[in-house]
Scaffold this active site. Sequence first.
Site, PDB file in Angstrom:
ATOM      1  N   CYS A 182       0.714  -1.174   0.011  1.00 43.00           N
ATOM      2  CA  CYS A 182       0.317   0.550   0.234  1.00 43.00           C
ATOM      3  C   CYS A 182       0.882   0.712  -0.134  1.00 43.00           C
ATOM      4  O   CYS A 182       0.583   2.762  -0.712  1.00 43.00           O
ATOM      5  CB  CYS A 182      -0.457   0.169   1.498  1.00 43.00           C
ATOM      6  SG  CYS A 182      -2.567  -1.714   1.472  1.00 43.00           S
ATOM      7  N   HIS A 317      -2.509   7.747   6.357  1.00 42.28           N
ATOM      8  CA  HIS A 317      -2.682   6.886   6.231  1.00 42.28           C
ATOM      9  C   HIS A 317      -3.898   6.507   6.426  1.00 42.28           C
ATOM     10  O   HIS A 317      -4.845   6.254   5.123  1.00 42.28           O
ATOM     11  CB  HIS A 317      -1.279   5.720   6.283  1.00 42.28           C
ATOM     12  CG  HIS A 317      -1.577   4.591   5.460  1.00 42.28           C
ATOM     13  ND1 HIS A 317      -1.568   4.190   4.021  1.00 42.28           N
ATOM     14  CD2 HIS A 317      -1.788   3.052   6.076  1.00 42.28           C
ATOM     15  CE1 HIS A 317      -1.473   2.451   3.908  1.00 42.28           C
ATOM     16  NE2 HIS A 317      -2.048   2.665   5.135  1.00 42.28           N
ATOM     17  N   HIS A 357      -9.592   2.431   0.392  1.00 43.49           N
ATOM     18  CA  HIS A 357      -7.913   2.383   0.325  1.00 43.49           C
ATOM     19  C   HIS A 357      -7.025   2.296  -0.873  1.00 43.49           C
ATOM     20  O   HIS A 357      -7.725   0.526  -1.348  1.00 43.49           O
ATOM     21  CB  HIS A 357      -7.336   1.552   1.342  1.00 43.49           C
ATOM     22  CG  HIS A 357      -6.137   1.140   1.430  1.00 43.49           C
ATOM     23  ND1 HIS A 357      -5.549   1.930   0.928  1.00 43.49           N
ATOM     24  CD2 HIS A 357      -5.201   0.376   2.938  1.00 43.49           C
ATOM     25  CE1 HIS A 357      -3.721   2.132   1.331  1.00 43.49           C
ATOM     26  NE2 HIS A 357      -3.610   0.690   2.130  1.00 43.49           N
ATOM     27  N   HIS A 648     -17.848 -35.269  16.029  1.00 44.32           N
ATOM     28  CA  HIS A 648     -17.618 -36.487  15.406  1.00 44.32           C
ATOM     29  C   HIS A 648     -16.635 -37.229  15.191  1.00 44.32           C
ATOM     30  O   HIS A 648     -15.767 -37.347  14.876  1.00 44.32           O
ATOM     31  CB  HIS A 648     -18.194 -36.656  13.984  1.00 44.32           C
ATOM     32  CG  HIS A 648     -19.143 -38.039  13.207  1.00 44.32           C
ATOM     33  ND1 HIS A 648     -18.357 -38.728  13.239  1.00 44.32           N
ATOM     34  CD2 HIS A 648     -19.840 -38.429  14.233  1.00 44.32           C
ATOM     35  CE1 HIS A 648     -18.777 -39.916  12.957  1.00 44.32           C
ATOM     36  NE2 HIS A 648     -19.945 -39.986  13.032  1.00 44.32           N
ATOM     37  N   ASP A 838     -27.105 -36.975  12.130  1.00 41.15           N
ATOM     38  CA  ASP A 838     -26.502 -37.824  12.889  1.00 41.15           C
ATOM     39  C   ASP A 838     -26.987 -38.224  13.759  1.00 41.15           C
ATOM     40  O   ASP A 838     -27.358 -39.146  14.375  1.00 41.15           O
ATOM     41  CB  ASP A 838     -24.888 -36.986  12.844  1.00 41.15           C
ATOM     42  CG  ASP A 838     -23.852 -38.440  13.104  1.00 41.15           C
ATOM     43  OD1 ASP A 838     -24.244 -38.911  14.099  1.00 41.15           O
ATOM     44  OD2 ASP A 838     -23.369 -39.457  12.711  1.00 41.15           O
TER      45      ASP A 838
END
Length: 1886
Positions: A182, A317, A357, A648, A838
Amino acid sequence: MPSTDSSTKGTQDVAIVGLSCRFSGSATSANKFWDMLCNGESGHSETPRFNPKGFSDPGFRKQNQSATAYGHFLQQDVGAFDSRFFGITPEEALAMDPQQRMMLEVAYEAFENAGMTIEQLAGSRTSCFIGSFTSDYREMLFRDADAAPRYTVTGTGVSMLANRVSWFFDLRGPSVALNTACSSSLVALHLARRSLQSGEADIAIVGGTNLMLGSEMFTFFSNLNFLSRDGLSRSFDASGEGYGRGEGVAAVILKRVDDAIQDNDNIRAVVRGTSTNQDGKTKAITLPSLDAQIDLIRSAYKEGGLSFNDTTYFEAHGTGTRRGDPVELEAISKTLCVDRPTNSKIIVGSVKSNVGHTEATAGLAGIIKAIYMLEKGIIPATINYSRPLPEFDLNSSLLTIPVETKPWPGTSVRRISINSFGFGGANAHAVLDDAPSYLASKSLGNGTKDANSNAPVLRTNGSLVNGNGANEDVQTSTEQLSFLFSGQDQQSLDRNFETMVQHIQTKSFSDSRSELQYLVDLAYTLSERRSRFKVRAEVVASSVTQLVSKIQERSFARVNNDLANTKKSIPAEERTCELKRRVLVDLPAYSWDHSSTYWAESRVSKEFRLRKHPQRSLIGAPQPSYGENEHIWRGYLRLSEEPWVKDHQVLGAIVYPAAGYIAMAIEAAQDIADKGRKVSRYNLRDVQFQAAAVIKEDVPLELIIQMRPHRSATRSTATSWLEFSISSCHNEKNLRDNCFGLLSIEYESSQDSSMALEQEREDALVLDKHRRTAEVCHTTQSPKALYQELASVGLNYGEAFQQISEISKTDGLSSCRVLSYVPDRFSTPNVIHPATLDCMIQTIFPALSGNHTPIHAAMVPTLLEEMSVASRTPNAAASFFRGSASARYSGAREMLAEFAMVDQDNKLSVTARGLHCTAISEATNPRTEQDEDGRRNICSQLMWVPATGVDSVEQVQNKATAPTQTFPPHDQDILILEGDHAYATALSDALMSLDQGKGSYIPIPKSFLRASLQDLEGKTCIATLEMGTSFLANAATDGFDTLKEIVRRCSRIIWVSSSTEPIGSVITGLARTMRNENAGLVFRTLQVPSQDMYDSENLAEVVSQLAASPTMDSEFRLEGGVLRVSRVLRDTKTDNMVASMARNGGPEIRLSTLSQVGTAQKLALPRLGMLDEIYFEADETANGLLRDEEVEIEVKASGVNFRDVLVVMGNVSDDLIGHEASGIISRVGSKVTSFRVGDRVCAIGHGCHRSVYRSTADLVHKIPDGMSFEEAATVPLVYTTAYTAIIDLARAQKGQSILIHAAAGGVGLAAIQIAIHLGLEIFATVSSEPKRQLLHDHGVMEDHIFNSRDISFAKGIMRTTTGRGVDIVLNSLAGEQLRQSWHCLAPFGNFVEIGIKDIITNSSLDMSPFAKDATFTAFEVINIMHKDPKRMANILRNVFQLLGNRSVKPVKPLLSKPISEVGEALRLLQAGKHMGKVALTWDRGQTIPMATTVVKPVLSDTATYVLVGGFGGLGQSIARMFADRGARHLCILSRSGARSREAVETINKLENQGVQVQSLACDVSDEGSLRTAFETCKIEMPPIRGVIQGAMVLRDISFEKMSHNQWHEALKPKVDGTWNLHKLMLRDLDFFIILSSFMGIFGSRTQGNYAAAGAYQDALAHHRRSQGLKAVSLDLGLMRDVSAFSKKEALSGPFKDWQEPFGLREVDVHGLLDHVIASEMTAPSTIPAQILTGFGTAREAEEAGIEPPYYLEDPRFSLLHTTIVEAQQDTATQQQPAATPPDLVAKHTTGDLLRQATSTEDVTDLVLEILIVKVAKHLEQNVANIDPEEPLYTYGVDSLVAIEFRNWIMKEFAADIALLDITAEEPMFDLVDKIVAKSKFLSVPS
């Protein structure tokens, strides 16, 4: 840091002289970008680049799912490009990344904005630095590399971003493409500035590009939580959760300031300083560094010699993340705010709030924003900001966030700082000054002119000079100006005209002078500072209005190249004024030809990009398809995202459940269902579960599901059913098929349609069956008990898979309540969740276990015939289902089941039929110690051994124990706490007469004891208070308090009591607890029988020694003058019996002689195909009445067939083996006339491997004279099969041809003889050369014998028959060999199938041979025998008619083996190398393994059984058990009666079973109350024959704090209550069982009262036994599923740790009671009066990962103290091999070799070598061809072979390896490690 700026003239500072950009939304140009900022607008939108619904997960929790569907995107078509302008062919443009294309256009625009022409740039020393980050177009092309364009490498190479610009403009300076994420474009600016300052370039272009064309980076950034869910960047706001991505392409042109001034360039801003650095080592690579950011800012200012105080604005920034923003604000505060005036705040903003950005372009976005701010003097607002970050105290800082657009404060220098950070830590910073103030400080000029500027016109001499920038004073004139326009073609020129007119029309002027200035600047810019293209036009005008009019009218002159190349565009004949000509900076850019788009995307990529559905929790995401109507989904299952899967576990491994595959198929079907119709249900059929998908903790499992229309034929497609297949891969290497089946989507139809009516009727039948099942299921089971039972066999279900909340059952049926499992809120909704489904499947297990019959093995689904799932299955948190299930064993290792589930509205939700489950293990409990047979060690016994001979006794047990020694008494006074009885007085006198050395015995009479308590402090006391009388049990409050003081004050106590009366044991139990509660207390008890109390002198000697001895023992008993101590031993015999009972009367195997057995025997099926474990059992059928039509045969021989192997291995469902036998008639039924006793016969039947076989006479036939029993035993099955196939079904005629497969086997050889007899031409196949020779010997021609191992026989048959084929095929082959054989039929041919493999697998059959009028028939003789015995009898007669006239003979060769070698015979057939037949002889005298079956007791239905305390958890369980054992009259006594809901429900269910229940409120400690209860019971019920005493009261508290009332509350039900039961129930009982507790054995802390009561109960049981009465005391350990301790949270202290590894299950208690009752009902009883349970060993504790139980410190438990290491050392010592002669080395077993290994590495190598040899032998290959890096399944080890391998591993290495481990996707190396870890042979150093 300098405080003032340097102001020396002549500088290396760098100017920004041109720019261009394209950002999201309306920011299509730099000017519009500035408008967006000033207006507080955002370019935010939903993504147009891909289908966001296909990639974004609203819950944002799945890896590789986008957190957002939003971002900031360019409005223009990113595929559009003016390729002709740049001279790029369409083919090359197609391959070019749009970032390259757009960078070219923006670069031109930036040069144009700077007034630099292409001609001027060509060959110049211009550097090019382009920053980029992502390459989405490249990734898009790489998705389908086969479809990539020719120029992909140059079109997508990242380096080309810079090189392409340098190439087109012919730039000769450095050309660098860089990626620092960036910060790329700001780092590029830094490098460009350096290149100018160093002199390697004169001009620099800096670019940045970021286009978001695909979904990948969205998902990858989301994985790291970078992105906000709404796609917005909330810079510095408390609600920021990540950033919003943005697109942007930008460029700026740099020059040295001096050069820019000299060239009359626009100086938009001056770069005063730049810096770059790296964060260094932070906690994570993406986390920022505060120190690095501070250094970054300081470096830039120091490099430029700048003052912090002159900076007004900071373009941060500011991505909007909670990690980055606070750090950045802190860095700004710690630099620019140091020593700053408090009234001069730094304004901090970020362009990311507007355009997102833009990543690689972010730095330039900030630079361009800053340039406009410097030029315009305006500070735009930072949008999306409302609340400051809590991590940074903004209010107390000198920082402020602009929330509205406002003018620049002050009139001094305008300076801005710009930050840009890369996510990997590469940071950049730049400082910009506005041009006017900078130039003023340097006394320099600027050539910049904004077209909107109203700057004053400098008066000159009246000369208008062409573009040299000189200042000359002239007079004003109306001279016309020339404006030059150009374009690549006429269309370009026209577009340029249009944009220019639009621009000019926006202008307004305050006076004519400003208008003239504008026209002069415009003419100058167009003529001198713009590139000239081949199509040009000159417009001459003197005013703006005239200029617009002429352009619109196209009133202009064509300009030739010569004129265009002169500097005459601005006429100068009359010089009326002089104006300073400047380049206009806001003119519209060149108008591009975007009529063509270039997008090289393949279908595969496009399907991916535009997919409709995102990754979902089960099926993943849709994938590009490769066939019409084919659909593929693919995903990765990660336990971090799907934590429910961890619950399981099968055999210790996390295994994806079968229900998961079904749910996946349904989810996939839901995706492709017709959205215009409502789905009613999903129907599945023929679902095959293949290899298990094992999931590792940190390794994602790749799952792929494919779905397509089911092709039931090769020449058409059936669309009503969809076929699906599911595959998985976890090692990135091998894909494995896990599941396949068929599915159909059933849509809702009108209520009166025939389909709806039929479905309604079918549903009604299912619901009725469901209701009836619920009515007959009376036995209840706690869900916890079920899940613990399942865990004991290796099915370890966690919370998600424990949704069964209620269970009732009976044999073969169950009725359950199942909760709907609801995963966390982030999971995507499913039609039905796998965990819920199940748990529905789990309801078959209670049905299978029936009435307290345990489950023997881990069973998993392998086949589902049919299932239906409603589309609207409830899945809310509170929803539940009620279901019924039926299940039964089907063969050795298979179960067949079905179930139905209804929702809360009684509507069917799920139905399943034909659910086949297969065993993959035997019952095991990995957390508890087991013997070699897998039985749990739960029982112990208390043994009394002589105190002087402890060592020798315990050496028999091969263990050491604490020594028992005597020492001289201490030199101190010993107090005698004297009782009232004469025994006590006599002992006191005897003690005082002893020589005590310096000390003496001092008696304290009982009457003075209370007053003398202070004298007991720290003394040794001998208590005779209970000699001949009871002091403790019936002590009043004063006596109880006195006892507590004795215990508290004395340091050593020797308590003497009677062993004759049970009451004397109360103190024994209390003392056990006292020793555990007070580690410093020596509390010894001595129990003496009444007869030994007379000998006071000898007793005094014993007591004196105990008072002084340092022995570790504390409990002693005097018996017959011998002093004894107790030891707890494992009771293996009782364990075995309990295990047998728990296995529903399972067998104990013992060797026996066939002739000595004394009863009929039959061959029993071994467990899980263990051929070495075949045994025999009593044949109860031989003892029943012989039916009228039956005969009884004393078997002499029985035939062995391959079907027997399949049954034993579990591949064919059957309970019996053996289908043919021969022998002598021993009995005949009354209606049998064709046979007499003594006849020699053979029979075809079912279960013929038995010593006495009964059959209907029709299936028996006399055998001819001269035929042996062995020969006769091999005739029935093979000959009836061959006869039926060839004569009955194929109707063979002489001269026809027949193909006989596997012709060297029994059926094949029989078929050959029949074919020869009929005169058929025989073709045959065999698998080896010896078999080929055998057929040749039987008369088959050599060229008619073919290979059965491949399909070459088909070509041979057709060649030999000249293409006609054969008339008959007798087939036993499968798969492609069957298909080829089917096609070998001649016209009107008959194909007879006698194999079963393709039938079992439901394989398809080609239909085309039916066009030849062929017939296909399949049969199995066994089915004819069962379903049409008369037909079978006729076939048998016909066969023996052929044998009788010698047309055929018994099959040869014949191998005869004794029945004792049946395992070897089966293995021979399993290997497939035998020829002919195998027979077993039943000669008497053979040694066979015989099972003695333990039979569960049957309770009388004419007796009453009393359960005291029968409404507790365990009491209710016992009541249900008694009902299941036949009891029909129960009297349940409890203090409060049946008041609880559970008690009432239990009574109701018992009564529904036909049990009379008398529930009485009774205090058993009150003899009168108990007597009344019994009288009531006698009136209404039969006589009492059994008693269970389970009354108890818990009052847990340390003895020191225990009150007298708490003491007696706990003692009364157990002491008084049990005594009262004893008094009233002396005689005529079958059993008297006391449920005591193991806590009374070791003395549980805080339970002194309970321990004392338990010890009393144990003593009372012994007391009753001594009187010849029934009694057993069961000291029950912790219960894992029922009783007061059924809930783990109810336990405290170490009990929580002990419950799971040492605790008892309900089934264990039932097995124990069965054993006890069965033993007690015999006379005399065969079991001890006291059985201990629940004691764990140190080894078990070590295996369970818990601390050893504290009771192991007591010498009584020394035999349980061995740890794993000690056990291994003992084993190693015992197994130390003796010296072996060299000639015997080769005879060493594997176990010997493994034990002799010196290291783990040696063992591993040896096991691997043996395993590879086994695999090579199995494949008949060379060992060198076996790669241990490959899994076993790659070498053909399928489920059938895996059983053999498992058995071999068990035998060879003594390692119990699960089938899942053998068939797993792991390399052989991993299997070897597991073998080494589990082998019982091994004890190697690590």
